[in-house]
Design an enzyme around this catalytic site. Structure first.
Site, short mmCIF file in Angstrom:
data_model
loop_
_atom_site.label_atom_id
_atom_site.label_comp_id
_atom_site.label_asym_id
_atom_site.label_seq_id
_atom_site.Cartn_x
_atom_site.Cartn_y
_atom_site.Cartn_z
N TYR A 145 32.75 33.69 39.76
CA TYR A 145 31.82 34.82 39.59
C TYR A 145 30.40 34.29 39.38
CZ TYR A 145 30.05 39.24 37.58
OH TYR A 145 29.34 40.39 37.31
N GLU A 163 28.96 31.27 39.83
CA GLU A 163 28.36 30.51 40.94
C GLU A 163 28.25 31.37 42.19
OE1 GLU A 163 26.81 27.95 40.36
OE2 GLU A 163 27.87 26.50 39.14
N GLY A 164 29.20 32.30 42.35
CA GLY A 164 29.10 33.24 43.48
C GLY A 164 27.82 34.05 43.40
N ARG A 198 37.41 44.77 29.97
CA ARG A 198 36.16 44.43 29.28
C ARG A 198 36.22 44.94 27.84
NH1 ARG A 198 31.74 45.65 33.99
NH2 ARG A 198 33.39 46.92 34.88
#
Ligand code: NAD
Ligand code: UDP
Length: 310
Positions: free
Chosen positions: A144, A146-147, A185
């Protein structure tokens, strides 16, 4: 009236954005693969928009003229984005590439929902936009983080090479109605657990911090950034700078639901950021934006939403 594409429009944030765009009279196309979103989120406006089931890791179908593109497609909860990390990385990077190509072909302005995760487990606190971050490139959150970092890079390279108009926001933890009850979450978990008289699952010692923004405030920031002149590209932090520990959040949720406080401590996930708080000076200066809804009020509205559903 503009013709506007929203990817991820059946998700939590995307559906609220579409509500505002439809309210303003725009012609909205929603592209979503329904991986974490739901048609329920856009059911009330289905007559006013075009919905296309599509995965942005594949090139988009022919959509005709477009004035604006909002790219929100990507699972946002750690539980969901870690379920298929390779697909998450492709969604961020290949998805950005496909949509940037679309922006180049159509001349549309393009907006990217980036994230405070680009700062990783930050060594600078609070986080201004010029902080380059502290991201583990090979951990379980990297698909997530680095994407999203890669997507920002592509946005800026497309702007430099092809002169397209880009707008990037870095979103800090946002909550509100239409979060998925099983999303994992912390805000939705705590509210749902509390309403079901279950103990609240606190990861680690609960002293890690987050700064929680109510969804309506965030969407207002999106619209303001999209309306700025071309030279304003971001990245701009959008979030509520009031910072809380997870234990403080638990107390506020319990106060809001009126239930008994029960906590269940669980291990802290790998690379879980210890602290997070946005510096929002740029949003104040460039967008005249700051959050208006404080945590107690936002939780009240969110608890009311979940009460109807769990
Ligand atoms: P969400 O999971 O509710 O929504 C994401 C939407 O994207 C869903 O409808 C999902 O089905 C769709 N999607 C996922 N992968 C896709 C793909 N490959 N192709 C097409 N559609 C796809 O999450 P959200 O909270 O609404 O987040 C929206 C965006 O905002 C995401 O890009 C997320 O990274 C970003 N963001 C959100 C937060 C937050 O606190 N909510 C914080 C930082 C960044
Ligand atoms: N968290 C928690 N209990 C839960 C879910 C999350 O204590 O049931 C913690 C999690 O470890 C993190 C914080 O709450 O420190 C925020 O987690 P969330 O998944 O909401 O967002 P993110 O970590 O991406 O900021």
């Amino acid at each position: 009236m503009k013709r506007i594409l929203v990817t991820g429009g059946a998700g939590f944030l995307g559906s609220h954005l579409i509500d505002r765009l439809v309210e303003q009279g725009h012609d909205v196309i929603c592209l979503d693969n329904l991986q974490t979103g739901s048609l329920r989120n856009i059911q009330h406006i289905q007559e006013n928009i075009t919905f296309i089931k599509h995965d942005i890791t594949e090139p988009p179908p022919e959509l005709g003229c477009l004035d604006e593109i909002y790219n929100l497609a990507c699972p946002a909860s750690p539980v969901h984005y870690q379920a298929d990390p390779i697909h998450t990385f492709k969604t961020s990077v290949l998805g950005a590439l496909h949509l940037l190509e679309l922006a180049r072909q159509t001349g549309a302005k393009i907006f990217q929902a980036s994230t405070s995760e680009v700062y990783g487990d930050p060594l600078v606190h609070p986080q201004p936009e010029h902080y380059w971050g502290h991201v583990n490139p090979i951990g379980i959150r990297s698909c997530y983080d680095e994407g999203k970092r890669g997507a920002e890079t592509l946005f800026f390279d497309y702007a430099r090479m092809y002169d397209i108009e880009i707008k990037i926001v870095r979103i800090f933890n946002t909550y509100g109605p239409r979060m998925d009850a099983n999303d994992g979450r912390v805000v939705s978990n705590f509210i749902v657990q509390s309403l079901q008289n279950q103990p609240l699952t606190v990861y680690g010692d609960g002293l890690q911090t987050r700064s929680f923004c109510y969804v309506d405030d965030l969407i207002e920031g999106f619209l303001r950034l999209m309306a700025t002149p071309k030279e304003i590209t971001g990245p701009i932090n959008l979030g509520n700078p009031n910072e809380f520990t997870m234990l403080e959040l638990a107390e506020k949720v319990i106060k809001g639901t009126g239930k008994k406080m029960q906590l269940q401590y669980e291990p802290i996930p790998q690379d879980d950021p210890q602290q997070r708080q946005p510096v929002i000076d740029e949003a104040k200066r460039l967008l005249n934006w700051e959050p208006k809804v404080m945590l107690e009020e936002g939780l009240e509205k969110t608890i009311a939403y979940f009460k109807e559903r769990v």
